[in-house]
Structures are given as structure tokens and as C-alpha cells.
Enzyme design. Structure first.
Site, short mmCIF file in Angstrom:
data_model
loop_
_atom_site.label_atom_id
_atom_site.label_comp_id
_atom_site.label_asym_id
_atom_site.label_seq_id
_atom_site.Cartn_x
_atom_site.Cartn_y
_atom_site.Cartn_z
N SER A 15 0.84 -1.21 0.00
CA SER A 15 0.00 0.00 0.00
C SER A 15 0.87 1.24 0.00
O SER A 15 0.56 2.22 -0.69
CB SER A 15 -0.91 0.02 1.23
OG SER A 15 -1.85 -1.01 1.13
N ALA A 16 1.96 1.26 0.75
CA ALA A 16 2.83 2.44 0.76
C ALA A 16 3.91 2.34 -0.32
O ALA A 16 4.09 3.28 -1.12
CB ALA A 16 3.49 2.59 2.13
N GLU A 36 10.45 -6.39 -4.38
CA GLU A 36 9.30 -7.10 -3.82
C GLU A 36 9.71 -8.56 -3.58
O GLU A 36 10.11 -9.24 -4.52
CB GLU A 36 8.10 -7.01 -4.78
CG GLU A 36 6.91 -7.86 -4.40
CD GLU A 36 6.47 -7.71 -2.94
OE1 GLU A 36 6.23 -6.58 -2.48
OE2 GLU A 36 6.40 -8.75 -2.23
N ALA A 37 9.60 -8.98 -2.34
CA ALA A 37 9.99 -10.35 -2.01
C ALA A 37 9.07 -11.37 -2.69
O ALA A 37 9.50 -12.48 -3.01
CB ALA A 37 9.95 -10.54 -0.49
N HIS A 479 -4.94 -5.77 10.34
CA HIS A 479 -4.58 -4.35 10.33
C HIS A 479 -3.41 -4.07 11.28
O HIS A 479 -3.49 -3.12 12.06
CB HIS A 479 -5.75 -3.49 10.80
CG HIS A 479 -6.94 -3.47 9.91
ND1 HIS A 479 -8.17 -2.96 10.29
CD2 HIS A 479 -7.10 -3.87 8.62
CE1 HIS A 479 -9.03 -3.06 9.30
NE2 HIS A 479 -8.41 -3.62 8.27
C1 LIG Z 1 -6.29 -10.49 4.30
C2 LIG Z 1 -6.23 -9.00 4.53
C3 LIG Z 1 -7.41 -8.27 4.48
C4 LIG Z 1 -7.38 -6.89 4.69
N1 LIG Z 1 -8.52 -6.16 4.48
C5 LIG Z 1 -8.42 -4.81 4.44
C6 LIG Z 1 -9.51 -4.04 3.97
O1 LIG Z 1 -10.56 -4.55 3.55
N2 LIG Z 1 -9.37 -2.68 3.96
C7 LIG Z 1 -8.22 -2.07 4.38
O2 LIG Z 1 -8.16 -0.83 4.35
N3 LIG Z 1 -7.19 -2.79 4.82
C8 LIG Z 1 -7.24 -4.14 4.82
N4 LIG Z 1 -6.15 -4.87 5.17
C9 LIG Z 1 -4.97 -4.17 5.70
C10 LIG Z 1 -4.19 -3.39 4.65
O3 LIG Z 1 -4.19 -4.07 3.41
C11 LIG Z 1 -2.77 -3.13 5.17
O4 LIG Z 1 -2.85 -2.39 6.38
C12 LIG Z 1 -1.91 -2.35 4.21
O5 LIG Z 1 -1.93 -2.93 2.94
C13 LIG Z 1 -0.49 -2.28 4.75
O6 LIG Z 1 0.33 -1.64 3.82
P1 LIG Z 1 1.90 -1.67 3.98
O7 LIG Z 1 2.45 -0.89 2.85
O8 LIG Z 1 2.24 -1.26 5.36
O9 LIG Z 1 2.32 -3.20 3.88
P2 LIG Z 1 2.01 -4.26 2.74
O10 LIG Z 1 0.94 -3.78 1.84
O11 LIG Z 1 1.81 -5.55 3.42
O12 LIG Z 1 3.34 -4.27 1.87
C14 LIG Z 1 4.57 -4.75 2.32
C15 LIG Z 1 5.29 -5.33 1.11
O13 LIG Z 1 6.67 -5.52 1.42
C16 LIG Z 1 7.09 -6.77 0.94
N5 LIG Z 1 8.22 -7.17 1.76
C17 LIG Z 1 8.22 -7.50 3.06
N6 LIG Z 1 9.46 -7.79 3.49
C18 LIG Z 1 10.27 -7.62 2.42
C19 LIG Z 1 11.67 -7.76 2.23
N7 LIG Z 1 12.48 -8.10 3.23
N8 LIG Z 1 12.18 -7.54 0.98
C20 LIG Z 1 11.37 -7.17 -0.05
N9 LIG Z 1 10.03 -7.03 0.09
C21 LIG Z 1 9.49 -7.25 1.31
C22 LIG Z 1 5.88 -7.64 1.12
O14 LIG Z 1 5.97 -8.82 0.35
C23 LIG Z 1 4.76 -6.70 0.73
O15 LIG Z 1 4.52 -6.73 -0.65
C24 LIG Z 1 -6.14 -6.24 4.99
C25 LIG Z 1 -4.97 -6.98 5.03
C26 LIG Z 1 -5.00 -8.35 4.80
C27 LIG Z 1 -3.71 -9.12 4.83
#
Ligand SMILES: Cc1cc2nc3c(=O)[nH]c(=O)nc-3n(C[C@H](O)[C@H](O)[C@H](O)COP(=O)(O)OP(=O)(O)OC[C@H]3O[C@@H](n4cnc5c(N)ncnc54)[C@H](O)[C@@H]3O)c2cc1C
Length: 546
Positions: A15-16, A36-37, A479
Site C-alpha cells: 500500500s505504501a 518485492e519479495a 490491520h
Molecule cells: C487479508 C487482509 C485483508 C485486509 N482487508 C483490508 C480491507 O478490507 N481494507 C483495508 O483498508 N485494509 C485491509 N487490510 C490491511 C491493509 O491491506 C494493510 O494495512 C496495508 O496494505 C499495509 O500496507 P503496507 O504498505 O504497510 O504493507 P504491505 O501492503 O503488506 O506491503 C509490504 C510489502 O513488502 C514486501 N516485503 C516484506 N518484506 C520484504 C523484504 N524483506 N524484501 C522485499 N520485500 C518485502 C511484502 O511482500 C509486501 O509486498 C487487509 C490486510 C490483509 C492481509
């Protein structure tokens, strides 16, 4: 061979990270690598429709599939921790429910020392994310990449529940991303014509044609590299080989709430006691790394209906399922095109509280799980029982857990130690959520159509029994937030510009920087964090050029 170098290295495409990589590469002035892992495709079949989430939630091909440590705060059960391992991260597998939380969440962040993060200052970034016809121009974005639509009332259940909620005293809220979240509402979803809008499809897919943006799938960051107190790049594993890459300007860690603190700790940034335990030399002592883990936690309450044709039961079976597929294929409609959580409720646990502290997600169906353990494994299918379920959750939990590495080996998942219902207020709000859901189900027009409360069941009445039910059956909303929190206190990890304290050339930008979890779903707020982070990084680059 010198290590390959890029101006910016973005770790994670979720997401970010997806937003940041796309925005940093937009001007063509900077070379950007997005690591992306997980798998690199934005066309993974189950990621296309919102309902596909059900097929990804336990799938190790696209999901880290972790488990929490068992502890008494949640009945000594390990809790399944799904998070995306695919282009788009969790935005490519989530429930697509759209929310921002409350204005006061962000005003509170600003009060806590996060200068520039009050709601009014963030609104332009929220608007930049979305493209919707819902609500007023002052509140909503009209031309951003993520399309936001409203869940269609595809069965009579929706009006029945809404009218019962109104009878129980809740107002109908036409746009809960407008002036207030409170009331009962049809959910807004990040879906266009039945297709999920993730950062993979809406930000990275159009951006990847740019010659200055490189996306490496299957590339896992193992640890960061430093020259003194400056981050110079990182070590990663790709196609079975470990290699080093350099960042000319910055590394931006966007690996999510579970993996960002893990990567910092593996790199020597964290609590020295934790690092010492695993033989890792301290590069920067930051005791807050991995602390402050917050989640939205709550149980499933279930009611059986006494009439057919009200819920989704049977839509997942036989010729009716074929009809659903046809609906989806022809115009993106039906439940396949909308997914879960058609109704959301935001309410106050008592009169004195200034804004809603209970959120409920309401679904007109049950899922049968055949086999498996702790909600994981086994086969899932739509139940034939005419029923609905409600998950009342604590919106602003005070209880906080932690995430720390268990080993210096990057392939070992971290210890995720959730703590739920550890404060009196959390317990009170959780119990009140159950009582409120019962008041709604007990009001007309829904009440005469209910045959039986299936869970927790009519025998569970005392506060003590209700708390036991919540501890023993509750689940998270997926979340997790807060483990590299932004702020000025001694446990903050990043400053208000998201720079890791004490280290140059390194930021964290994802759900982990939330100082306190927002009172709603976390994906759109995390995309907003991505938009603001990218704007701050680009402004720094411009300043340096001037
Ligand atoms: C099943 C599920 C349902 C959800 N439902 C909702 C919803 O309906 N509405 C809502 O608003 N939110 C929902 N959420 C929550 C929301 O999607 C997350 O809070 C948000 O996407 C988090 O964003 P982020 O960028 O912090 O992490 P993420 O989107 O998880 O991204 C992190 C990325 O980093 C990658 N990564 C991790 N470690 C490494 C590494 N060492 N090297 C390279 N890449 C790496 C991962 O593979 C991943 O692609 C849900 C989440 C899940 C899992």
C-alpha cells in the site's frame, strides 16, 4: 564488479511502497528500484476480484502466512497473520474495504509530536489517492488512481440490517469518509467494475513502462548496509543469489508492520538487548523498534435466519453460483465483484466518549471451514445456512504488543506478540460492542426473521462470559500497525519526515509508522502515508538541487 546503484531503493511494493515507487519515478529525474519479495505479477488470478481474497488468505505463494505467539490475552491461541507477498503487497489481497479512520486520529498524531500530520494537512494526500463520485468535493478525491465505489445492496438483508440499526438508535451515514464516521453505512470499496484496485494495478502497472523504474520481484532485502551513520544500500536475495545494491540518495523501507521492524533489527537498528540476544552489532540504538503493535481485534457473532432468500447462502453453490459467475463476467457485479463486509457500523461505546470507538463489519453469509486448525488450513466454502455474522471490534485499542526477530537468520519469521484486552477500557469497549450488535439484531425489522443467535449464543450474558468468548474466539482484521512509530518520544523510530532517527539516507514509510492505529481500515491511510512520504522525499531532492 561495482554494486549496481539507484537513486532510491524502495523495499516492498505494498500500500505504501507501490505508491512511493510510482511517485518517485514520475518525473523521470530519479532512478528507482522497487524490491518485492513476493511474485511480481499484477495479474495474479485471485487478486483480480475482491472475493479472491478468500483464496489468498492462506496461500503461501502470495502471503507470508505468519502466526502470532500464543498468550492468555487471546486464549493462548496462535493467531494467523496474513500479509501480502506479491506486487501490491496486502493491497493486492485485502478485503478492499475503504476507510480513512477519524479526523481526530490524525489530529492526535499531530498532538503527539508528528508535525504536519493533522487531518487538514493530510486531506490533500487522501484526495490524491482516490477517484470517487461519492460524497462532497471538499472531502473526496475525484481523479486519483484508486477508484472507490459503494457496495451494492444485492440482497434484502442490507436494508433489513440498516433499518434495525436505525431502530437501535444509529443514524444512516451516506458518506462515512465525510464529516463523521458514525452510524450505519453501506461499505465503500476500492473496486471498479468488479476489479480490485490495488497499488499494483493502479500505481505500479502504469509506472513500470518508465525506463527509470526497475521492479524486481522475488527479491528479498536481507539487511541494510551502512557507511558510518549513513545507509548506503542493502543486501538482498534474488534468484537464489545474495547480492548488494547501493542507494545514491535513500533507502525507503516499506516492508509493512511485520517485516519493517524485522529488517531494521537484522540490520542492527533496534533495542540493543534484542540485537545482542541474536549476536547482531548495534548500529543505532532505538528501543522502540518492534514495540507499539496495535490491531483491531474482535469475535464473530452469528445469527441464523428463519427465511431463505435474505442472505447470500446458496449463491456459492450449484446453478446459482454459475449465475454469479455470469453476473461477474458480464458486468463485474454480484458478490464475486464486491467481496466481504457490505455494511459497516461505527458507534460510541458510551455517551461520554467523543467519537465512535466500536466498528462492526457485517456480512450476510457464513463460511464453512472443513478441517484445518486455528482457522488455518482446511477447505472454505459458502455455508448453505441462511445466516449473517457481525464482527464488533475495538477501534482505538490501548493494548499494545510487539514484534521482534527470533533469529539473525532472515528466513526465520519474527515473534509476533499480540496483546489484546489488556486495559480496562479495551475490555469495556469490547463488551459494549457485543451488546450493541445484540441490540441491533433484536430490533425490527430484522428481529422477527432471526431464528437463533448461534455465537456466542443466548447463554453468554455476563461480562465475564462475554470477555471469555472474545478472548477465545476473536480474530484480527489484518490491520497490524505501529511497530516503527513516528514521533518525538524515546520509543519513536522515525521523525515526522519518516527519517529513521540517527541514520542518514534511510526512511520507513508504511503502516508501521502510525503512532496509534487509525479507527478504521488501514490500506487507504497507508497509501496516504505513501503519498506524503513521496512528496517529502521529492521536496528534499529539489532542495538539494537548488
Ligand atoms: C487479508 C487482509 C485483508 C485486509 N482487508 C483490508 C480491507 O478490507 N481494507 C483495508 O483498508 N485494509 C485491509 N487490510 C490491511 C491493509 O491491506 C494493510 O494495512 C496495508 O496494505 C499495509 O500496507 P503496507 O504498505 O504497510 O504493507 P504491505 O501492503 O503488506 O506491503 C509490504 C510489502 O513488502 C514486501 N516485503 C516484506 N518484506 C520484504 C523484504 N524483506 N524484501 C522485499 N520485500 C518485502 C511484502 O511482500 C509486501 O509486498 C487487509 C490486510 C490483509 C492481509
Amino acid at each position: 564488479m561495482p554494486a549496481p546503484s539507484f537513486d532510491y531503493i524502495v523495499v516492498g511494493s505494498g500500500s505504501a511502497g507501490g505508491v512511493i515507487a510510482a511517485r518517485l519515478s514520475e518525473s523521470g529525474k530519479h532512478s528507482v528500484l522497487c524490491l518485492e519479495a513476493g511474485t511480481e505479477t499484477e495479474r495474479y488470478i485471485w487478486s483480480r476480484s475482491p472475493i479472491g481474497s478468500a483464496f489468498m488468505i492462506q496461500n503461501p505463494k502470495v502471503n507470508w502466512n505468519d502466526f502470532s505467539e500464543p498468550n492468555p490475552s487471546h486464549g493462548n491461541r496462535p493467531i494467523h497473520v496474513a500479509h501480502g507477498k506479491i506486487l501490491g503487497g496486502s493491497s493486492a489481497m485485502n478485503g478492499t474495504l475503504v476507510n480513512r479512520g477519524q479526523k481526530r486520529d490524525y489530529d492526535n498524531w499531530a498532538q503527539m509530536g508528528c508535525t504536519g500530520w493533522s487531518f487538514d494537512e493530510l486531506l490533500p494526500y487522501f484526495k490524491k489517492v482516490e477517484n470517487t463520485r461519492i460524497g462532497a468535493d471538499k472531502d473526496r478525491g475525484r481523479d486519483g488512481p484508486i477508484t472507490v465505489t459503494r457496495y451494492d445492496k444485492i440482497t434484502p438483508f442490507f436494508d433489513l440490517f440498516i433499518d434495525s440499526a436505525k431502530a437501535a438508535g444509529l443514524p444512516y451515514n451516506d458518506d462515512y469518509l465525510g464529516d463523521t464516521q458514525e452510524g450505519v453505512a453501506m461499505t465503500q470499496i476500492s473496486v471498479r467494475k468488479g476489479r480490485r484496485n490495488s497499488t499494483a494495478t493502479q500505481y505500479l502497472a502504469p509506472a513500470r513502462k518508465r525506463p527509470n523504474l526497475t521492479i524486481w520481484g522475488g527479491a528479498e532485502a536481507l539487511s541494510l548496509t551502512f557507511d558510518g551513520r549513513r545507509c548506503t544500500g542493502l543486501r538482498l536475495r534474488r534468484k537464489g543469489r545474495v547480492e548488494e545494491i547501493r542507494a545514491n540518495r535513500e533507502v525507503i523501507v516499506c516492508a509493512g508492520t511485520i517485516n519493517s521492524p524485522k529488517l531494521l533489527e537484522l540490520s542492527g537498528i533496534g533495542n540493543p538487548e534484542v540485537l545482542l540476544r541474536h549476536g547482531i552489532a548495534t548500529v543505532q540504538a532505538l528501543p522502540g523498534v518492534g514495540e507499539n503493535l496495535r490491531e483491531h481485534y474482535g469475535p464473530q457473532m452469528k445469527w441464523r435466519l428463519n427465511q431463505s432468500g435474505i442472505s447470500f447462502a446458496n449463491r456459492g453453490h450449484g446453478w446459482r453460483f454459475l449465475r454469479e459467475i455470469l453476473r461477474y463476467v458480464t458486468y463485474g457485479g454480484g458478490f464475486i465483484g464486491q467481496g466481504i463486509g457490505g455494511i459497516r457500523v461505527c458507534a460510541r461505546s458510551h455517551e461520554g466518549v467523543e467519537e465512535g470507538d466500536i466498528q462492526m463489519v457485517v456480512n450476510p453469509f457464513l463460511v464453512d471451514v472443513i478441517g484445518g486448525k486455528n482457522g488455518v488450513g482446511g477447505k472454505r466454502r459458502m455455508s448453505r445456512v441462511e445466516a449473517f455474522f457481525v464482527t464488533p471490534q475495538i477501534q482505538r485499542p490501548e493494548s499494545a504488543g510487539s514484534i521482534h526477530i527470533k533469529s539473525a537468520d532472515p528466513s526465520v519469521p519474527p515473534a509476533i506478540d499480540y496483546r489484546f484486552l489488556e486495559t480496562e477500557n479495551d475490555v469495556r469497549v469490547a463488551v459494549e460492542g457485543i451488546r450493541l450488535a445484540r441490540r441491533i439484531a433484536g430490533a425490527a425489522p430484522l428481529a422477527p426473521l432471526i431464528e437463533q443467535e448461534m455465537a456466542p449464543g443466548p447463554a453468554t450474558q455476563s461480562d465475564e462470559d462475554i470477555v471469555a468468548f472474545i478472548r477465545n474466539t476473536g480474530t484480527t482484521s489484518y490491520h497490524p500497525a505501529g511497530t516503527c512509530k513516528m514521533g518525538q518520544d524515546s520509543l519513536s523510530v522515525v521523525d515526522a519526515e519518516l527519517r529513521v532517527k540517527g541514520i542518514a539516507g534511510l526512511r520507513v514509510a508504511d503502516a508501521s509508522v502510525m503512532p496509534v492505529i487509525v479507527s478504521g481500515n488501514t490500506s487507504i491511510p497507508t497509501m496516504m502515508i505513501g503519498e506524503k512520504a513521496a512528496a517529502m522525499i521529492l521536496a528534499d531532492a529539489e532542495r538539494d538541487r537548488a
